[in-house]
Scaffold this motif. Structure first.
Motif, short mmCIF file in Angstrom:
data_model
loop_
_atom_site.label_atom_id
_atom_site.label_comp_id
_atom_site.label_asym_id
_atom_site.label_seq_id
_atom_site.Cartn_x
_atom_site.Cartn_y
_atom_site.Cartn_z
N ARG A 496 -7.53 4.78 10.03
CA ARG A 496 -8.89 4.79 10.61
C ARG A 496 -8.84 4.61 12.12
NH1 ARG A 496 -13.29 1.54 6.93
NH2 ARG A 496 -12.94 2.62 4.94
N VAL A 497 -7.90 3.84 12.60
CA VAL A 497 -7.75 3.65 14.05
C VAL A 497 -7.26 4.94 14.68
CG1 VAL A 497 -6.66 2.28 15.85
CG2 VAL A 497 -7.29 1.21 13.67
N VAL A 498 -6.37 5.66 14.00
CA VAL A 498 -5.90 6.95 14.50
C VAL A 498 -7.06 7.92 14.63
CG1 VAL A 498 -4.39 8.92 14.06
CG2 VAL A 498 -3.59 6.62 13.53
N PHE A 499 -7.87 8.02 13.57
CA PHE A 499 -9.03 8.92 13.63
C PHE A 499 -9.95 8.55 14.79
CE2 PHE A 499 -8.95 9.73 8.74
CZ PHE A 499 -7.79 10.45 8.90
N ALA A 542 -6.15 0.20 21.18
CA ALA A 542 -5.98 0.86 19.89
C ALA A 542 -4.53 1.28 19.68
CB ALA A 542 -6.90 2.07 19.79
N LEU A 543 -3.91 1.83 20.73
CA LEU A 543 -2.50 2.23 20.63
C LEU A 543 -1.62 1.02 20.37
CD1 LEU A 543 -2.42 4.85 23.52
CD2 LEU A 543 -1.90 5.34 21.13
N ARG A 544 -1.95 -0.11 21.01
CA ARG A 544 -1.15 -1.32 20.82
C ARG A 544 -1.23 -1.80 19.38
NH1 ARG A 544 -3.37 -4.45 24.44
NH2 ARG A 544 -4.66 -5.63 23.00
N VAL A 545 -2.39 -1.68 18.75
CA VAL A 545 -2.52 -2.07 17.34
C VAL A 545 -1.53 -1.30 16.48
CG1 VAL A 545 -4.04 -1.97 15.32
CG2 VAL A 545 -4.92 -2.83 17.48
#
Length: 554
Positions: A496-499, A542-545
């Motif tokens: 979901r974070v990727v989307f 978001a990338l860090r997550v």
């Protein structure tokens, strides 16, 4: 944003009760949904329909009373209207949306974090590959998934431990020892038939060659039982060290490496079996000990101790999961290959049998990876000359692309991983596309600094300069990030974070391609720089997550 709206609705509802305009006194869980059509507002609430039965009046009448009690909302919305049978639709003000930019600037790298977990202790156990060979790309997908789920839970306020369960007991270690011992003898000149059930990979021959170089012929004097045990220890230690190296290269760390053998050494397996007996959860039949898993929903009972006295993997899994909760975890998450789906019901049954809520154990299943090169299937065999190990994929496409690609789909759906696409520096490559959006903002900042401008600080921006629809769309997307993290954490779904990142990056690239950020008007430039840097902060967070870097130059 949603929390502020919910607070206003709850306050309005209590006011209606206090003034006698409504009578039931119920305050239901207020749900706010984003309407599918923009003309229906930014958020819609069905609380009036939920209260209709208790109030014994029409939902629209309840909605009218709530609207009257809501007042102006401190500038949070520009309009509220009633739609259909009694939906309350909110149209938020632009100033409210742009206020999110200040929230982002204020929170910085903490934007997106929440307190959903309230400090509850969670253990995420993942990878846990047998130390009998190098990690393959399937393990890589499990590693990326487990690590990202752990990171999501940390961002959502849970206290998380990452654990690797080392399957270093049982037949597979004996098979490893035998495989190495036989290759060792071959390298010393013996001719023998290498069993088909032994490990065939070239790494076995390489490890045996190391032993020849260090020990010579000395180990030939050992009995076969002694030699197999020696080679099993040596091979397991060397392979596990290689697994650790590969995972470090992949950016994955563990708080604990837990040995299955240690369960036996410390008597935990035997204590687990005794506990099952004491609770009358087991019975003997045909000389074997069976766990009554059918009493808790499994399709058949499971053997814990065979008729020859040997314990099964299931017995050590019972002991291991019991011990996890003995350590004080509120929630345990296991990341398994999809071929283990049939194992889930029996472990859920174990949880119930041991007096735990079965929901305290969550299992994430990870499907296979279909490896492609330029759209063509890659043969999944080391003998073909093509690689399949995780380390070789990392070395070819890089850690960032590898992790991002593994997380682009739901973990329980099959994934196509195209090596050539992962290496492209083009908009067709999803990780490049997202990272380039971050790097693009950094480039804009450098251009602004060359002209004597710095990105404005908190409170130094006139949001009235942001007049474009695209700017409002970006602000709304940025406002969704905290709830995206919370929802992804609740559902253990890093895809979901990727989307979310892909949508945000697409909107920013589109905005940049149509509009200048650095303009002839200083105040407009400051406002647009502020917006762009909020995009940068959210993309970086978001990338860090996901364990992916946020480069400043590309």
């Amino acid at each position: 944003m949603k929390n502020r709206l919910k607070s206003h609705l709850e306050q309005a509802l209590r006011q209606c009760y206090a003034q006698g305009r409504l009578h039931s006194g119920e305050v239901p869980e207020i749900q706010l949904d984003v309407p599918s059509h923009a003309e229906h507002g930014d958020f819609a609430c069905n609380v009036a329909m939920l209260l209709a039965r208790a109030e014994k009046i029409a939902p629209r009448k309840i909605a009218e009373e709530l609207m009257a009690a809501l007042g102006e909302g401190d500038g949070l919305w520009r309009k509220v209207e009633i739609a259909g049978p009694g939906f309350i639709n909110f149209f938020l003000s632009n100033r409210c949306w742009y206020g999110v930019l200040d929230d982002i600037a204020r929170a910085g790298e903490d934007y997106g974090r929440c307190h959903l977990g309230a400090g509850k202790k969670v253990q995420v156990e993942f990878v846990s590959a047998n130390p009998t060979g190098p990690l393959h790309i399937g393990h890589g997908r499990g590693a990326a998934t487990g690590d990202a789920v752990a990171s999501l839970l940390e961002h959502a306020g849970y206290a998380v431990d990452r654990e690797y369960y080392i399957n270093d007991a049982g037949n597979q270690m004996n098979t490893l020892g035998l495989s190495l011992y036989l290759r060792y003898r071959e390298l010393l000149g013996e001719t023998l038939d290498f069993p088909a059930n032994c490990y065939q990979g070239d790494y076995i021959r390489d490890l045996a060659a190391e032993v020849v170089a260090s020990e010579g012929r000395r180990l030939l004097d050992l009995t076969e039982e002694q030699a197999v045990a020696h080679f099993a220890r040596f091979g397991g230690e060397r392979i596990l060290a290689g697994i650790d190296d590969d995972l470090q290269a992949f950016g994955v760390r563990f708080d604990r490496w837990y040995s299955e053998q240690s369960l036996y050494d410390r008597g935990e397996v035997e204590r687990g079996i005794e506990l099952v007996r004491e609770r009358q959860l087991a019975y003997e039949q045909d000389g074997a000990l069976w766990f009554r898993t059918t009493a808790f929903g499994d399709d058949k009972d499971r053997v814990m101790v065979r008729s020859n006295g040997a314990t099964t993997y299931f017995a050590s899994d019972v002991a291991y999961h019991k011990e996890k909760f003995d350590r004080g975890y509120d929630l345990v998450i296991d990341v398994w290959g999809a071929d283990h789906h049939g194992y889930v019901p029996r472990m859920k049954a174990v949880m119930t049998g041991l007096g735990r809520d079965p929901e305290d154990l969550q299992v994430i299943l990870v499907q296979l990876v279909n490896l492609l090169r330029g759209g063509q299937q890659v043969a999944m065999s080391t003998r073909s000359g093509e690689f399949v190990t995780l380390r070789e994929v990392i070395d070819e496409v890089g850690r960032d692309a590898c992790r991002f690609f593994f997380l682009m789909r739901r973990s329980d759906s099959q994934l196509d991983f195209d090596l050539e696409l992962a290496k492209q520096q083009s908009n067709d490559n999803p990780v490049f596309y997202v990272q380039y959006a971050h790097a693009r903002v950094c480039s804009i900042n450098r251009a602004a600094q060359e002209q004597g401008m710095q990105p404005p600080a908190l409170g130094e921006v006139d949001f009235d300069r942001l007049v474009l629809d695209e700017e409002l769309v970006l602000a709304k997307r940025l406002a969704q990030f905290p709830e995206t993290i919370a929802a992804a954490a609740q559902s253990f779904a890093p895809h979901r974070v990727v989307f979310y990142m892909q949508e945000l990056a697409a909107q920013f690239h589109s905005y940049y391609n149509r509009n200048r950020v650095i303009t002839d008007d200083p105040e407009t430039t400051r406002a647009r720089l502020y917006l762009a840097n909020c995009v940068r902060i959210v993309l970086r967070n978001a990338l860090r997550v996901l364990g992916v870097s946020a480069p400043e130059r590309m």
